[in-house]
Design an enzyme around this catalytic site. Structure first.
Site, PDB file in Angstrom:
ATOM      1  N   GLU A   1       0.867  -1.181   0.000  1.00  0.00           N
ATOM      2  CA  GLU A   1       0.000   0.000   0.000  1.00  0.00           C
ATOM      3  C   GLU A   1       0.902   1.229   0.000  1.00  0.00           C
ATOM      4  O   GLU A   1       1.810   1.319   0.826  1.00  0.00           O
ATOM      5  CB  GLU A   1      -0.858   0.063   1.264  1.00  0.00           C
ATOM      6  CG  GLU A   1      -1.582  -1.215   1.624  1.00  0.00           C
ATOM      7  CD  GLU A   1      -1.981  -1.204   3.091  1.00  0.00           C
ATOM      8  OE1 GLU A   1      -2.841  -0.401   3.468  1.00  0.00           O
ATOM      9  OE2 GLU A   1      -1.421  -1.988   3.868  1.00  0.00           O
TER      10      GLU A   1
ATOM     11  N   HIS B   1       1.199  -6.725   8.864  1.00  0.00           N
ATOM     12  CA  HIS B   1       1.025  -5.394   8.270  1.00  0.00           C
ATOM     13  C   HIS B   1       2.187  -4.539   8.788  1.00  0.00           C
ATOM     14  O   HIS B   1       2.182  -4.091   9.929  1.00  0.00           O
ATOM     15  CB  HIS B   1      -0.343  -4.868   8.745  1.00  0.00           C
ATOM     16  CG  HIS B   1      -0.693  -3.492   8.272  1.00  0.00           C
ATOM     17  ND1 HIS B   1      -1.105  -2.491   9.132  1.00  0.00           N
ATOM     18  CD2 HIS B   1      -0.723  -2.939   7.037  1.00  0.00           C
ATOM     19  CE1 HIS B   1      -1.379  -1.403   8.447  1.00  0.00           C
ATOM     20  NE2 HIS B   1      -1.153  -1.634   7.176  1.00  0.00           N
TER      21      HIS B   1
ATOM     22  N   SER C   1      -3.256   0.610  -3.498  1.00  0.00           N
ATOM     23  CA  SER C   1      -3.033  -0.687  -2.857  1.00  0.00           C
ATOM     24  C   SER C   1      -2.987  -1.734  -3.952  1.00  0.00           C
ATOM     25  O   SER C   1      -3.971  -1.928  -4.673  1.00  0.00           O
ATOM     26  CB  SER C   1      -4.169  -1.025  -1.893  1.00  0.00           C
ATOM     27  OG  SER C   1      -4.244  -0.059  -0.874  1.00  0.00           O
ATOM     28  N   THR C   2      -1.858  -2.406  -4.053  1.00  0.00           N
ATOM     29  CA  THR C   2      -1.718  -3.405  -5.118  1.00  0.00           C
ATOM     30  C   THR C   2      -2.727  -4.528  -4.918  1.00  0.00           C
ATOM     31  O   THR C   2      -3.182  -4.769  -3.795  1.00  0.00           O
ATOM     32  CB  THR C   2      -0.321  -4.052  -5.120  1.00  0.00           C
ATOM     33  OG1 THR C   2      -0.176  -4.834  -3.920  1.00  0.00           O
ATOM     34  CG2 THR C   2       0.777  -3.016  -5.226  1.00  0.00           C
TER      35      THR C   2
ATOM     36  N   TYR D   1      -7.644   4.894  -3.970  1.00  0.00           N
ATOM     37  CA  TYR D   1      -8.598   5.706  -3.203  1.00  0.00           C
ATOM     38  C   TYR D   1      -7.850   6.752  -2.405  1.00  0.00           C
ATOM     39  O   TYR D   1      -6.635   6.897  -2.558  1.00  0.00           O
ATOM     40  CB  TYR D   1      -9.430   4.788  -2.302  1.00  0.00           C
ATOM     41  CG  TYR D   1      -8.713   4.209  -1.102  1.00  0.00           C
ATOM     42  CD1 TYR D   1      -7.573   3.404  -1.246  1.00  0.00           C
ATOM     43  CD2 TYR D   1      -9.156   4.458   0.195  1.00  0.00           C
ATOM     44  CE1 TYR D   1      -6.927   2.869  -0.145  1.00  0.00           C
ATOM     45  CE2 TYR D   1      -8.519   3.925   1.305  1.00  0.00           C
ATOM     46  CZ  TYR D   1      -7.404   3.133   1.129  1.00  0.00           C
ATOM     47  OH  TYR D   1      -6.750   2.614   2.213  1.00  0.00           O
TER      48      TYR D   1
ATOM     49  N   ASP E   1      -6.805   7.975   1.324  1.00  0.00           N
ATOM     50  CA  ASP E   1      -6.709   7.553   2.714  1.00  0.00           C
ATOM     51  C   ASP E   1      -6.009   8.654   3.494  1.00  0.00           C
ATOM     52  O   ASP E   1      -4.849   8.976   3.204  1.00  0.00           O
ATOM     53  CB  ASP E   1      -5.924   6.236   2.811  1.00  0.00           C
ATOM     54  CG  ASP E   1      -6.204   5.520   4.117  1.00  0.00           C
ATOM     55  OD1 ASP E   1      -7.152   5.902   4.824  1.00  0.00           O
ATOM     56  OD2 ASP E   1      -5.473   4.571   4.433  1.00  0.00           O
TER      57      ASP E   1
END
Lengths: 488, 58
Positions: A9, A250, A108-109, A99, A101
Site C-alpha cells: 500500500e 502489516h 493498494s496493489t 482511493y 486515505d
C-alpha cells in the site's frame, strides 16, 4: 514459502504548486475523479473492515491521531462531502484499490503470489497515479499539480508505505516478533529510500543523508496505531482471510522506494525471513537490547554498533548477513525466484561491506548519496543548504519531466528490473492465480453489475454474494472462475 | 501475472546488477545525460520542500 499472498500500500504526497494553501482533500478527490481507468467507483464495502482488533488478543475502541490531525478532521466534517465522497474508492481491472486515505491518494496493489509480480503492480500504481496527474493538469491548463512517492514533508508529517504478508496463524505471534525485529531494524540497509536531514526531535541537528525516510517516526516495537506511536511491527489483526488459518502481517515501518529492485529486495527478503520463522528458526542470538532506538541509530549511521540482549555487540550488516546465511541453507535451489532473491541479497550485502558505491544504480539511498554528492561538489554547497531537501523531494516526483529518479531512468543510470511490457500488463491485468484475478474480472465485466466490493468478496447487483474470504490458492481461484455465472 | 524468469535479466549487461566485477560504470562527467540531469537539478526551487506541506498519513 509460508507467505501465501503479498501486497503493498502506498500513500502518495500531493500538492498544488500554484496555490499558497494547497488543499489535500480537494486535490486528492479531484485526482481520483480524473482517473480514466475502467473501475468500480464508490462501492467499497467498508462494512467488511475491522481495524480495531489487536494481534495480542484485545480490541481497541478507537485509533489515535495527533491534535493537529484532530483539528483538520473537525474542519473536514464541515465540508459539503460525505465520508464516501472524500474516499473516492476505485477498484481497477487489475484488482488494485485506488482511493484516498487520510488525504493522500493511496494505491493498494492487488494480492500477488510472487515478489516480481508484486513489484510490477507497485510500479503499475506509479503509472496509473501519474496518468491521473497528467489528466488533472490538463484540466488545470498547466502543471501545477505534483505527486510524490515518498513518506515525508520534511516538517514532521509522515505518510506510509505498508508491506503486507499473509502468513499462517499457527506461527505464534511472539515468535514472529522475536525473530523479525532484528531483521526489520536493519533491512533499511537496502530498503531505505534515503532522506536529507532528520525530523526526529532528538536528532534534528543531523545534517546529511540518512538511510530511511520512516526511521525518524518509529516510536515503539508493537502497536496497533499507524498515525501516532508508530511501531516496528503493527499489531492490527485484520487478515482479510479466514482468521483461524491466517494472519496478515502489516508492516508500516518501510519506505516508498523509487527503485523497483529495492522494493523486490525488501519484500523478497522479508518473505524469506517470515518463512524461516514459520519453520521454527528463532534468531535468539540476534535479539537487540533496544530495537526501537536502533532503527534510527542505523538510519543515521549504517556502521553503528548495536547492543544485543545477550550483552554482545553487532552491526546492522552482520545481522543481515546472519539472516542471509540461514536463508541460504534453507532455500537455495528450491525455487527460481527465491534463488534470485538470495543471489541479489548476498550481492547487496557484499557490496555494502566492500564497495557500497556500487549500489548507486539500484538502492535509493545510495543513488541519492552519489547524485547529491556530485551536485554539491559542482555547486560548492553542503548538506546544510536547503536546496538539498528540495532535491531529495524532487527525486520522488512522478512527473517524468521533473522527477530526479525519472531523469536517471531516462538516462539509463539506474537498474531497470521490469520491462515496459511487464508494467503495462500490470496496469491492465490482475496477477494470475490470486483472488485479485476474480475481482479484476468482475470489474472488467462492468461496474453496473456490482453493488459493493472488497478484498474478501463481491456483492453483485442481483444480490448474489461471492465470498472470497477463503480463496487464497490458484486452485480455488480457478474453481470460482470456472463455476461462477457472474464471471462467465 | 505471469512474470518472465528474473534470471534472464542477468543477460542485460548494461543495466544488470550482475555486470562485470569492476562494478557499475560511472557516467562520464561531460556526457549529455549527466548535463541533462544537472540542468534538471538546477531548476529545482530551493524552497520547494519548505512549501511542501502534507497532512499526517498512516
Amino acid at each position: 514459502m509460508s507467505v501465501s499472498l503479498l501486497g503493498l500500500e502506498t500513500e502518495y504526497g500531493i500538492v498544488r504548486e500554484d496555490l499558497e494553501n494547497s488543499d489535500p482533500v480537494e486535490e486528492s478527490m479531484k485526482l481520483l475523479k480524473a482517473c480514466p481507468r475502467k473501475s468500480v467507483f464508490g462501492k467499497w464495502a467498508y462494512s467488511q473492515e475491522n481495524s480495531h482488533l489487536d494481534m495480542r488478543g484485545f480490541k481497541v475502541g478507537s485509533l489515535a491521531q495527533d491534535e493537529e490531525e484532530d483539528a483538520f478532521c473537525a474542519e473536514d466534517r464541515k465540508r459539503p462531502y460525505s465520508y464516501m465522497d472524500m474516499k473516492c474508492d476505485r477498484v481497477l481491472t487489475n484488482g488494485a484499490r485506488f482511493y484516498n486515505d487520510h488525504t493522500h491518494p493511496e494505491y493498494s496493489t492487488p494480492e500477488c503470489r510472487s515478489v516480481l509480480s508484486l513489484v510490477a503492480h507497485d510500479v503499475a500504481g506509479e503509472h496509473i497515479v501519474a496518468e491521473c496527474v497528467a489528466l488533472r493538469n490538463q484540466e488545470l491548463k498547466g502543471k501545477p499539480l505534483q505527486v510524490f512517492k515518498n513518506n515525508t514533508d520534511y516538517s514532521g508529517h509522515s505518510y506510509g508505505t505498508h508491506d503486507n504478508y499473509l502468513i499462517p496463524r499457527e506461527t505464534p505471534f511472539e515468535d514472529l516478533v522475536k525473530g523479525l525485529l532484528p531483521f526489520l531494524v536493519t533491512r533499511q540497509l537496502y530498503a531505505g529510500a534515503g532522506k536529507v536531514g532528520s525530523e526526529n526531535a532528538a536528532t534534528q541537528n543531523f545534517q546529511g543523508l540518512q538511510l530511511a525516510q520512516r526511521s525518524d517516526f518509529i516510536e515503539t516495537a508493537l502497536s496497533i496505531e499507524t498515525m501516532t506511536n508508530r511501531p516496528l511491527i503493527n499489531t492490527r489483526d485484520e487478515p482479510h482471510a479466514v482468521s483461524s488459518w491466517y494472519r496478515r502481517l502489516h508492516l508500516i515501518l518501510g519506505d516508498a522506494n523509487m527503485s523497483a529492485y529495492a522494493t523486490a529486495l525488501k519484500v523478497g527478503n522479508t518473505s524469506l525471513v517470515l518463512s524461516l520463522i514459520a519453520d521454527g528458526e528463532k534468531f535468539s542470538e540476534l535479539e537487540l537490547a533496544d530495537p526501537v532506538a536502533d532503527v534510527l541509530k542505523v538510519s543515521l549511521d549504517r556502521t553503528a554498533i548495536l547492543k544485543r540482549k545477550n550483552g554482545a555487540t553487532i552491526t546492522a550488516l552482520e545481522i543481515q548477513e546472519a539472516y542471509l546465511e540461514t536463508a541460504e541453507k534453507s532455500f537455495t535451489e528450491k525455487d527460481c525466484e527465491q534463488d534470485w532473491i538470495l543471489v541479489e541479497w548476498k550481492k547487496t550485502l557484499n557490496e555494502l561491506r566492500h564497495s557500497p558505491e556500487k549500489l548507486s544504480d539500484r538502492i535509493d539511498w545510495a543513488i541519492k548519496e552519489k547524485l547529491f554528492a556530485e551536485f554539491m561538489q559542482s555547486e560548492g554547497i553542503g548538506w546544510d543548504d536547503p536546496l538539498l531537501k528540495s532535491l531529495d523531494l524532487e527525486y520522488h516526483n512522478l512527473n517524468s519531466d521533473r522527477g530526479l529518479y525519472r531523469g536517471l531512468q531516462q538516462e539509463g543510470d539506474v537498474f531497470s528490473l521490469l520491462s515496459e511490457e511487464e508494467i503495462a500488463r500490470a496496469v491492465e491485468s490482475p496477477p494470475v492465480g490470486t483472488r485479485a484475478q476474480i475481482r479484476g474480472q468482475a470489474v472488467a465485466q462492468g461496474a453496473e453489475n456490482i453493488k459493493s466490493i472488497h478484498w474478501t468478496g463481491v456483492e453483485f447487483a442481483n444480490g448474489e454474494i461471492l465470498d472470497l474470504t477463503g480463496v487464497i490458492g490458484p486452485e480455488e481461484v480457478e474453481e470460482i472462475l470456472n463455476s461462477n455465472k457472474q464471471l462467465a | 501475472m505471469e512474470m518472465n524468469d528474473p534470471l534472464r535479466r542477468e543477460e542485460k549487461k548494461e543495466t544488470s546488477p550482475d555486470r562485470d566485477e569492476s562494478g557499475p560504470s560511472s557516467p562520464e562527467p561531460s556526457r549529455p545525460g549527466k548535463d541533462n540531469l544537472l540542468k534538471r537539478m538546477k531548476k529545482v526551487d530551493p524552497k520547494q520542500s519548505e512549501k511542501y506541506k502534507q497532512r499526517t498519513g498512516q
